[in-house]
Design a protein around this motif. Sequence first.
Motif, mmCIF file in Angstrom:
data_model
loop_
_atom_site.group_PDB
_atom_site.id
_atom_site.type_symbol
_atom_site.label_atom_id
_atom_site.label_comp_id
_atom_site.label_asym_id
_atom_site.label_seq_id
_atom_site.Cartn_x
_atom_site.Cartn_y
_atom_site.Cartn_z
ATOM 1 N N PHE A 1 26.048 -38.951 -0.466
ATOM 2 C CA PHE A 1 27.163 -38.009 -0.502
ATOM 3 C C PHE A 1 26.695 -36.588 -0.803
ATOM 4 C CE2 PHE A 1 28.597 -42.231 -1.760
ATOM 5 C CZ PHE A 1 29.509 -42.489 -0.746
ATOM 6 N N GLY A 2 25.808 -36.464 -1.775
ATOM 7 C CA GLY A 2 25.264 -35.161 -2.080
ATOM 8 C C GLY A 2 23.826 -35.048 -1.593
ATOM 9 N N ARG B 1 16.800 -40.659 4.272
ATOM 10 C CA ARG B 1 17.248 -41.858 3.561
ATOM 11 C C ARG B 1 17.757 -41.504 2.169
ATOM 12 N NH1 ARG B 1 15.620 -45.648 0.166
ATOM 13 N NH2 ARG B 1 13.771 -44.439 -0.323
ATOM 14 N N LEU B 2 17.041 -40.587 1.483
ATOM 15 C CA LEU B 2 17.472 -40.155 0.149
ATOM 16 C C LEU B 2 18.235 -38.841 0.201
ATOM 17 C CD1 LEU B 2 14.267 -40.986 -1.933
ATOM 18 C CD2 LEU B 2 16.402 -42.264 -1.827
ATOM 19 N N ASN B 3 18.390 -38.306 1.403
ATOM 20 C CA ASN B 3 19.070 -37.026 1.587
ATOM 21 C C ASN B 3 18.451 -35.959 0.678
ATOM 22 O OD1 ASN B 3 20.914 -35.443 2.945
ATOM 23 N ND2 ASN B 3 22.551 -35.774 1.460
ATOM 24 N N SER B 4 17.152 -35.807 0.821
ATOM 25 C CA SER B 4 16.384 -34.888 -0.024
ATOM 26 C C SER B 4 15.749 -33.807 0.838
ATOM 27 C CB SER B 4 15.295 -35.673 -0.759
ATOM 28 O OG SER B 4 14.357 -34.812 -1.361
ATOM 29 N N LEU B 5 15.937 -32.562 0.421
ATOM 30 C CA LEU B 5 15.389 -31.428 1.143
ATOM 31 C C LEU B 5 14.444 -30.653 0.224
ATOM 32 C CD1 LEU B 5 15.409 -29.559 3.687
ATOM 33 C CD2 LEU B 5 17.288 -28.304 2.572
ATOM 34 N N VAL B 6 13.213 -30.417 0.685
ATOM 35 C CA VAL B 6 12.230 -29.654 -0.078
ATOM 36 C C VAL B 6 11.948 -28.357 0.680
ATOM 37 C CG1 VAL B 6 9.925 -29.613 -1.080
ATOM 38 C CG2 VAL B 6 11.200 -31.765 -0.974
ATOM 39 N N LEU B 7 12.233 -27.236 0.023
ATOM 40 C CA LEU B 7 12.011 -25.922 0.612
ATOM 41 C C LEU B 7 10.613 -25.428 0.254
ATOM 42 C CD1 LEU B 7 15.404 -24.299 -0.455
ATOM 43 C CD2 LEU B 7 14.912 -25.538 1.666
ATOM 44 N N LYS B 8 10.043 -24.655 1.139
ATOM 45 C CA LYS B 8 8.730 -24.074 0.861
ATOM 46 C C LYS B 8 8.827 -23.068 -0.263
ATOM 47 C CE LYS B 8 4.366 -23.859 1.994
ATOM 48 N NZ LYS B 8 3.495 -25.041 1.862
ATOM 49 N N LYS B 9 9.897 -22.305 -0.282
ATOM 50 C CA LYS B 9 10.124 -21.332 -1.348
ATOM 51 C C LYS B 9 11.619 -21.109 -1.501
ATOM 52 C CE LYS B 9 9.645 -17.385 1.796
ATOM 53 N NZ LYS B 9 8.945 -16.110 2.042
ATOM 54 N N MET C 1 38.612 -41.449 6.381
ATOM 55 C CA MET C 1 37.228 -41.032 6.600
ATOM 56 C C MET C 1 36.946 -39.699 5.942
ATOM 57 S SD MET C 1 34.219 -41.526 7.926
ATOM 58 C CE MET C 1 34.377 -42.866 9.095
ATOM 59 N N GLU C 2 37.970 -38.759 5.968
ATOM 60 C CA GLU C 2 37.744 -37.433 5.425
ATOM 61 C C GLU C 2 37.520 -37.460 3.917
ATOM 62 O OE1 GLU C 2 40.170 -38.126 7.541
ATOM 63 O OE2 GLU C 2 39.547 -37.027 9.317
ATOM 64 N N LYS C 3 37.867 -38.583 3.263
ATOM 65 C CA LYS C 3 37.685 -38.646 1.819
ATOM 66 C C LYS C 3 36.218 -38.683 1.450
ATOM 67 C CE LYS C 3 42.099 -40.733 0.491
ATOM 68 N NZ LYS C 3 42.751 -41.867 -0.206
ATOM 69 N N GLN C 4 35.371 -39.170 2.348
ATOM 70 C CA GLN C 4 33.933 -39.229 2.095
ATOM 71 C C GLN C 4 33.290 -37.962 2.646
ATOM 72 O OE1 GLN C 4 32.479 -42.829 3.803
ATOM 73 N NE2 GLN C 4 33.406 -44.147 2.254
ATOM 74 N N VAL C 5 32.589 -37.285 1.763
ATOM 75 C CA VAL C 5 31.935 -36.036 2.153
ATOM 76 C C VAL C 5 30.431 -36.200 1.988
ATOM 77 C CG1 VAL C 5 31.744 -33.565 1.714
ATOM 78 C CG2 VAL C 5 33.945 -34.727 1.421
ATOM 79 N N HIS C 6 29.681 -36.012 3.071
ATOM 80 C CA HIS C 6 28.231 -36.146 3.050
ATOM 81 C C HIS C 6 27.599 -34.812 3.436
ATOM 82 C CE1 HIS C 6 29.754 -40.247 3.610
ATOM 83 N NE2 HIS C 6 28.615 -40.681 3.077
ATOM 84 N N ILE C 7 26.808 -34.263 2.516
ATOM 85 C CA ILE C 7 26.118 -32.992 2.773
ATOM 86 C C ILE C 7 24.776 -33.280 3.447
ATOM 87 C CG2 ILE C 7 25.269 -30.851 1.741
ATOM 88 C CD1 ILE C 7 28.242 -31.299 1.365
#
Length: 850
Positions: A163-164, A21-29, A1-7
């Motif tokens: 993963f990323g 779902r897409l593991n997408s983060l949008v910052l205001k700035k 399990m440790e071989k898979q790394v998900h941020i």
Amino acid sequence: MEKQVHIIPKKVEEGQKYDPRLNSLVLKKAGSFNIAIKEIEDLKKQKPIAPKSITELSKEEYSKLSETARWNYDVDVKQYNIDVKKYNEKQKLYNERLKKFDDLNWTWQLVYNELDSSKITRNVDFKKGIHDSISFPKLLEGGGMAWLEAWHEQDKPKGTYPFGMYVQAEGVSEIVRAEWTDLRYETINQTTKVAFGSKVILHIYTAGLYGQEVEVHLADSDVFTPNDKLKISGKDFFTREVKVYKLKSNDINKKGISGTLTIDDAPVNYAQKIEIEVVLDNAWIKTAGENLKIFPIIKSIKTGTFFTGFSRSYLQVSKDEKSISLDQQPIPATNMPLIVGNVETNVAHFDHCKYTEIELKVIPETEKEKNRIVFKENNMVTPLAYNIPIICADTDHFKDYAIELMNLNTEECRFDGKSNDHKKTSINILKTPENYKITNNNGKTLNFKAAFNYHPSNDNLIEKTSFNMLEYIWPVSLRDDNKHALELRALSCRYEKGISIIAYPDVKWALDFRFGMKGPEQYTHTNLPNYPRNSDEEKVEKKPQSRHSDSFEKAKKAGRINTYGMEKRANGMDLEFQLVLKAEYNKGEEIELADKYAQKIKKFLELLLSLKEGLDTLTNIDKINSGHKSAVKGIGKILKSPIIGTIDYPAISVGGKWQVAIKDETNEVYTDGKVALRFNPLLKGDVSLDIIAAVSYVPAFGQAVKAIEIALNAAGAELNFMLTIFGQVNVELEYALAEKGGSNLNLNGELGIKLVLSGKVKINLNAIIFSVDGEIQAEAYAVTSIKPKASIGHDKKGTFVEAKCDFMGINIVCIITAKGKNNQVQYKDTYNILDRKDDFVKGKKYIIES
């Protein structure tokens, strides 16, 4: 399990947007944000809990316990020691599992059109191991994405979610400044004049725009007139994407957004900006002048607004000999209006539930109507909705079409199992007007029939009339109640596009309009020597004549000679008029719309002409008409000679054909066809001068000429010497309604001189045995002319004026004719003095270069 790394984000803060779902983060700035590794978070949930400690008793305290209490205490201590041992074993195992994350490699890199896992490398600025906070640089504000991923030493990066994590920062969009440099990045001073044909670089420094596309317009600053917009190889502007560029010498210690990025294990300083190589086009001389003061105007494609609040940076461009030539004959030698960007700003681009194209299919496809691409995936900002025009006959002639989603894949739909699962349907029908019929929808392809509704308000029950057809005289402009469209929605997790299918009429229009007068208008100035051809004074008063019958006959044919020496045209103009307007529709049906109107217009024009002639008579306008009289009589006064003039009325004709058409590349409607305006002639006429009469005005010598004339007249002879100048100008303008159809202007005509010497003598001889009664005429004339031609045309190089002139040569013609009572004999011969020479003068000059 440790071989898979998900941020994943540690916590989504206020103002941030996260798509799990897409593991997408949008910052205001830009700034720091907290992250976690899912596997570590899961591992923390398994972290062993230390056993609850017990109170350890001293020997004295233990000795005071009862036997039962001692037994219970011993049991608790024994169990506690067992629990501690188990806890220590679990804690050891937990630490060992946690320690496996100490070898994590990290990448923090820019995202372009695609993420290639084989090209992902470790970022040396990140130490190995676990990180819980990442800093997003201001350099990348604007929407361009960065990719954050971690992987074990013995493993490889995946380059895909989950993963990323995709990270973006919006920021505040602005233009910081602009600057012009040469190709060596040396700043060009705003007072320096640069020569046309040079190649320079326009630098636009930005903030909060990384990854976004902008339009860059170039304008010439004018003080007293509106600024001239400069064309960019035929386009209105450059389209460029904001990127990050390595700092150049001209960037150091100047205002702008810069930062350090690690590329290939080395830190490099970058600036957020646009660089555009600009060729100072010689064609701008024709459109804006020889001295330009160029500055950029910048528009955001995302918002559709122009940027303000930054100082203009001017570039002086001049044709002056003192101007500096920079990098002449650049390669490429023309400006490049569009360069597709490669910085990804749309995280949905990486969604696996998607289609990559939308195509309109024509069933069957023909040479005249081909399949068209509605939408195609690229890295540019694409619209959310598309209007798709089609050209159709009425509802008696439905045509077959289809909308197809190309490369559709919905297996990994985020709505799997729900009502809006894209596996169930990817094409939604929102509205179906009466002139459309849906025949099939399998989710990937929608088949339908379409027609144009010529009579939407009457449900196609009324008969077509010319009045109804005139509503579509300009078929690209539909009535509000006829803008009914088949409205669709193409759905996937990656894209959601609105589609409106709009039908346009298949009507083709043809116009033929002609207007003119039959026959020329003739005028004669009669400032002539009125010495008679006979001695009958009574006849002279009743019928004043010119000195030669030929001129007088022309005057008589034209109308009458008045006492003011100005001849009036003959009464009763003969009007030439034609108006034809036809509409062809429904695959060949025709209707004539202008016939009843044409007759009414012609009668009205004839009435106007009759009224004018009546007013001429009532007001005696022929005696005070200052137009022709002043012009012709004025010439006569100058030359003191009779002038005979013939002027043809301009003849105008307008012809045209037009219909609606579609640009396959852009799905835009336009009017296709041509309109021709012709003046044939625009000007036409001739002016003749009586040379002998002119000589008669010369003092002393003129009296001798008069005496000779009277003597010749008495002997039954007549001598004429005429100089005639003649000319005609025709104009034809052909205007193409389509943008690139090409329009042409043609001028042609003839200008010439004719010199005529003629005479005749009557013979009357009576003898005892025979008699002779006849006439001998002799005429010799020399004629020469030139035929100039000029036209405006177009080719790949631009718009040009082409002119040429043909010399028609000089010819002399001699004619001798003898007439008797019963027979006639003629001799004719032609002598060529100078040969004809075509293209005697020829030239071509470009007025607008591409």
